[in-house]
Write a protein that holds these residues in place. Structure first.
Motif, mmCIF file in Angstrom:
data_model
loop_
_atom_site.group_PDB
_atom_site.id
_atom_site.type_symbol
_atom_site.label_atom_id
_atom_site.label_comp_id
_atom_site.label_asym_id
_atom_site.label_seq_id
_atom_site.Cartn_x
_atom_site.Cartn_y
_atom_site.Cartn_z
ATOM 1 N N LYS A 137 -4.557 -6.802 65.495
ATOM 2 C CA LYS A 137 -4.617 -6.503 66.936
ATOM 3 C C LYS A 137 -3.378 -7.065 67.626
ATOM 4 O O LYS A 137 -3.128 -8.262 67.590
ATOM 5 C CB LYS A 137 -5.882 -7.094 67.554
ATOM 6 C CG LYS A 137 -6.034 -6.731 69.034
ATOM 7 C CD LYS A 137 -7.293 -7.326 69.644
ATOM 8 C CE LYS A 137 -7.394 -6.964 71.122
ATOM 9 N NZ LYS A 137 -8.558 -7.599 71.774
ATOM 10 N N LYS A 138 -2.601 -6.162 68.236
ATOM 11 C CA LYS A 138 -1.376 -6.563 68.923
ATOM 12 C C LYS A 138 -1.561 -6.418 70.432
ATOM 13 O O LYS A 138 -1.936 -5.351 70.911
ATOM 14 C CB LYS A 138 -0.206 -5.693 68.450
ATOM 15 C CG LYS A 138 0.151 -5.906 66.987
ATOM 16 C CD LYS A 138 1.257 -4.968 66.541
ATOM 17 C CE LYS A 138 0.715 -3.639 66.097
ATOM 18 N NZ LYS A 138 1.738 -2.774 65.495
ATOM 19 N N THR A 139 -1.287 -7.490 71.145
ATOM 20 C CA THR A 139 -1.418 -7.486 72.607
ATOM 21 C C THR A 139 -0.064 -7.753 73.235
ATOM 22 O O THR A 139 0.635 -8.696 72.852
ATOM 23 C CB THR A 139 -2.423 -8.559 73.075
ATOM 24 O OG1 THR A 139 -3.693 -8.323 72.444
ATOM 25 C CG2 THR A 139 -2.602 -8.529 74.587
ATOM 26 N N TYR A 140 0.313 -6.906 74.173
ATOM 27 C CA TYR A 140 1.609 -7.005 74.852
ATOM 28 C C TYR A 140 1.414 -7.250 76.344
ATOM 29 O O TYR A 140 0.405 -6.845 76.922
ATOM 30 C CB TYR A 140 2.406 -5.701 74.691
ATOM 31 C CG TYR A 140 2.819 -5.378 73.286
ATOM 32 C CD1 TYR A 140 4.126 -5.589 72.852
ATOM 33 C CD2 TYR A 140 1.917 -4.838 72.377
ATOM 34 C CE1 TYR A 140 4.516 -5.279 71.555
ATOM 35 C CE2 TYR A 140 2.299 -4.532 71.080
ATOM 36 C CZ TYR A 140 3.600 -4.749 70.680
ATOM 37 O OH TYR A 140 3.978 -4.447 69.395
ATOM 38 N N TRP A 141 2.399 -7.882 76.962
ATOM 39 C CA TRP A 141 2.481 -7.973 78.415
ATOM 40 C C TRP A 141 3.725 -7.219 78.877
ATOM 41 O O TRP A 141 4.787 -7.299 78.221
ATOM 42 C CB TRP A 141 2.565 -9.431 78.872
ATOM 43 C CG TRP A 141 1.231 -10.121 78.928
ATOM 44 C CD1 TRP A 141 0.036 -9.666 78.432
ATOM 45 C CD2 TRP A 141 0.951 -11.395 79.504
ATOM 46 N NE1 TRP A 141 -0.956 -10.583 78.656
ATOM 47 C CE2 TRP A 141 -0.434 -11.648 79.314
ATOM 48 C CE3 TRP A 141 1.738 -12.347 80.152
ATOM 49 C CZ2 TRP A 141 -1.043 -12.819 79.775
ATOM 50 C CZ3 TRP A 141 1.131 -13.516 80.599
ATOM 51 C CH2 TRP A 141 -0.243 -13.747 80.414
ATOM 52 N N ALA A 142 3.587 -6.506 79.981
ATOM 53 C CA ALA A 142 4.717 -5.761 80.537
ATOM 54 C C ALA A 142 4.746 -5.929 82.050
ATOM 55 O O ALA A 142 3.697 -5.966 82.701
ATOM 56 C CB ALA A 142 4.602 -4.280 80.179
ATOM 57 N N LEU A 143 5.951 -6.023 82.591
ATOM 58 C CA LEU A 143 6.137 -6.077 84.038
ATOM 59 C C LEU A 143 6.636 -4.720 84.516
ATOM 60 O O LEU A 143 7.643 -4.215 84.014
ATOM 61 C CB LEU A 143 7.160 -7.160 84.409
ATOM 62 C CG LEU A 143 6.664 -8.605 84.294
ATOM 63 C CD1 LEU A 143 7.839 -9.569 84.331
ATOM 64 C CD2 LEU A 143 5.681 -8.922 85.410
ATOM 65 N N VAL A 144 5.917 -4.148 85.474
ATOM 66 C CA VAL A 144 6.300 -2.849 86.033
ATOM 67 C C VAL A 144 6.393 -2.961 87.549
ATOM 68 O O VAL A 144 5.722 -3.799 88.169
ATOM 69 C CB VAL A 144 5.301 -1.738 85.632
ATOM 70 C CG1 VAL A 144 5.260 -1.560 84.116
ATOM 71 C CG2 VAL A 144 3.898 -2.030 86.161
ATOM 72 N N LYS A 145 7.238 -2.125 88.148
ATOM 73 C CA LYS A 145 7.453 -2.189 89.598
ATOM 74 C C LYS A 145 6.371 -1.428 90.363
ATOM 75 O O LYS A 145 5.967 -1.826 91.456
ATOM 76 C CB LYS A 145 8.833 -1.624 89.946
ATOM 77 C CG LYS A 145 9.222 -1.810 91.400
ATOM 78 C CD LYS A 145 10.657 -1.373 91.638
ATOM 79 C CE LYS A 145 11.072 -1.651 93.078
ATOM 80 N NZ LYS A 145 12.487 -1.273 93.312
ATOM 81 N N ASN A 146 5.915 -0.313 89.791
ATOM 82 C CA ASN A 146 4.936 0.537 90.483
ATOM 83 C C ASN A 146 3.517 0.205 90.039
ATOM 84 O O ASN A 146 3.278 -0.064 88.856
ATOM 85 C CB ASN A 146 5.229 2.009 90.200
ATOM 86 C CG ASN A 146 6.629 2.401 90.636
ATOM 87 O OD1 ASN A 146 7.127 1.921 91.640
ATOM 88 N ND2 ASN A 146 7.269 3.267 89.858
ATOM 89 N N ILE A 147 2.597 0.237 90.973
ATOM 90 C CA ILE A 147 1.202 -0.020 90.624
ATOM 91 C C ILE A 147 0.674 1.153 89.796
ATOM 92 O O ILE A 147 0.933 2.318 90.118
ATOM 93 C CB ILE A 147 0.342 -0.259 91.891
ATOM 94 C CG1 ILE A 147 -1.064 -0.722 91.501
ATOM 95 C CG2 ILE A 147 0.305 0.970 92.783
ATOM 96 C CD1 ILE A 147 -1.859 -1.285 92.647
ATOM 97 N N PRO A 148 -0.016 0.882 88.694
ATOM 98 C CA PRO A 148 -0.512 1.989 87.871
ATOM 99 C C PRO A 148 -1.606 2.776 88.594
ATOM 100 O O PRO A 148 -2.243 2.262 89.514
ATOM 101 C CB PRO A 148 -1.054 1.288 86.617
ATOM 102 C CG PRO A 148 -1.301 -0.120 87.018
ATOM 103 C CD PRO A 148 -0.316 -0.436 88.102
ATOM 104 N N PRO A 149 -1.823 4.033 88.178
ATOM 105 C CA PRO A 149 -2.823 4.883 88.833
ATOM 106 C C PRO A 149 -4.224 4.266 88.846
ATOM 107 O O PRO A 149 -4.981 4.450 89.791
ATOM 108 C CB PRO A 149 -2.794 6.167 88.004
ATOM 109 C CG PRO A 149 -1.483 6.171 87.299
ATOM 110 C CD PRO A 149 -1.123 4.734 87.090
ATOM 111 N N LYS A 150 -4.567 3.553 87.792
ATOM 112 C CA LYS A 150 -5.869 2.901 87.692
ATOM 113 C C LYS A 150 -5.668 1.442 87.272
ATOM 114 O O LYS A 150 -4.669 1.111 86.648
ATOM 115 C CB LYS A 150 -6.762 3.613 86.671
ATOM 116 C CG LYS A 150 -7.068 5.065 87.034
ATOM 117 C CD LYS A 150 -7.922 5.714 85.952
ATOM 118 C CE LYS A 150 -8.205 7.182 86.282
ATOM 119 N NZ LYS A 150 -8.992 7.831 85.204
#
Length: 232
Positions: free
Chosen positions: A97-110
């Motif tokens: 099981k691989k878990t990642y963290w990501a930083l994004v500028k736009n809020i996701p749809p859900k």
């Protein structure tokens, strides 16, 4: 960026025993050698093992999986020929099981969602394109994400992969309008100063190939102000 690259003296080892070694990859490291001719992380790990244990001759090291060059986080290597095929089987059967963290500028749809796309890789520009329906030469790609923290200008997402496709997280998040910070290739508007992208392989959970014990390894976040603000 070269100053930050791994060297046997600054290698961040997260776990090590007779059979495996797990390290926290820095942005800019390549896991295996490529056409650039740059020194790969696998060679750095070999030098570390050779020095630590005073090993004569060549050091055995098996590459189990890779991370994209601009990403950071957990990379697992095999130290023995006994462990490598078992680890390969574990990953092939999706039992790691691989878990990642990501930083994004736009809020996701859900706030959380399971994304299913079909990804097609273009070798000429080393980029994948995500489609909503199967197209010729495409492969099914599945991940789940959830929003875990809101920062001043970015959103922190936690991602779990169900498949392992070329640039999968980068491509699928871009498809829903959430390119990863610094990822010019997939639609972010500017690069990070160190040429990284804000994608971190945070945690790896699997059963040890020889000891048969459950392992859960977590990689510390990169030491910059934005990532440090993500500690939850």
């Amino acid at each position: 960026m070269s100053k930050a690259l791994s060297h046997k003296s600054n290698l961040q080892v997260l776990y090590e025993d007779n059979h495996i070694i797990i390290v926290n990859k820095r942005a800019g490291d390549i896991v295996q050698g490529d056409k650039t001719g740059d020194k790969p992380l696998s060679n750095v790990v070999k030098e570390y093992i050779k020095d630590k244990y005073n090993k004569p001759g060549n050091v055995y090291l098996g590459v189990v999986h890779r991370l994209d060059r601009p990403t950071t986080g957990i990379v697992l290597f095999s130290k023995t020929s006994k462990a490598l095929p078992r680890l390969n089987k574990l990953f092939a059967e999706k039992k790691a099981k691989k878990t990642y963290w990501a930083l994004v500028k736009n809020i996701p749809p859900k706030a959380s969602e399971r994304l299913v796309h079909w990804l097609k890789k273009n070798p000429k520009n080393n980029k994948s394109t995500a489609y909503n329906k199967e197209v010729e030469g495409s492969k099914k790609a599945i991940l789940t994400y959830k929003l875990i923290k809101k920062l001043d200008n970015f959103y922190l997402l936690e991602i779990n992969l169900e498949t392992g496709r070329h640039h999968q997280i980068r491509c699928q998040l871009s498809k829903i309008g959430c390119p990863i910070k610094g990822d010019l290739k997939y639609g972010f508007d500017r690069s990070n100063k160190d040429a990284s992208i804000s994608l971190h392989a945070k945690r790896l959970e699997f059963v040890h190939p020889v000891k048969k014990e459950s392992l859960s390894i977590t990689a510390p976040l990169p030491k910059n102000t934005l990532w440090q603000a993500c500690e939850v």
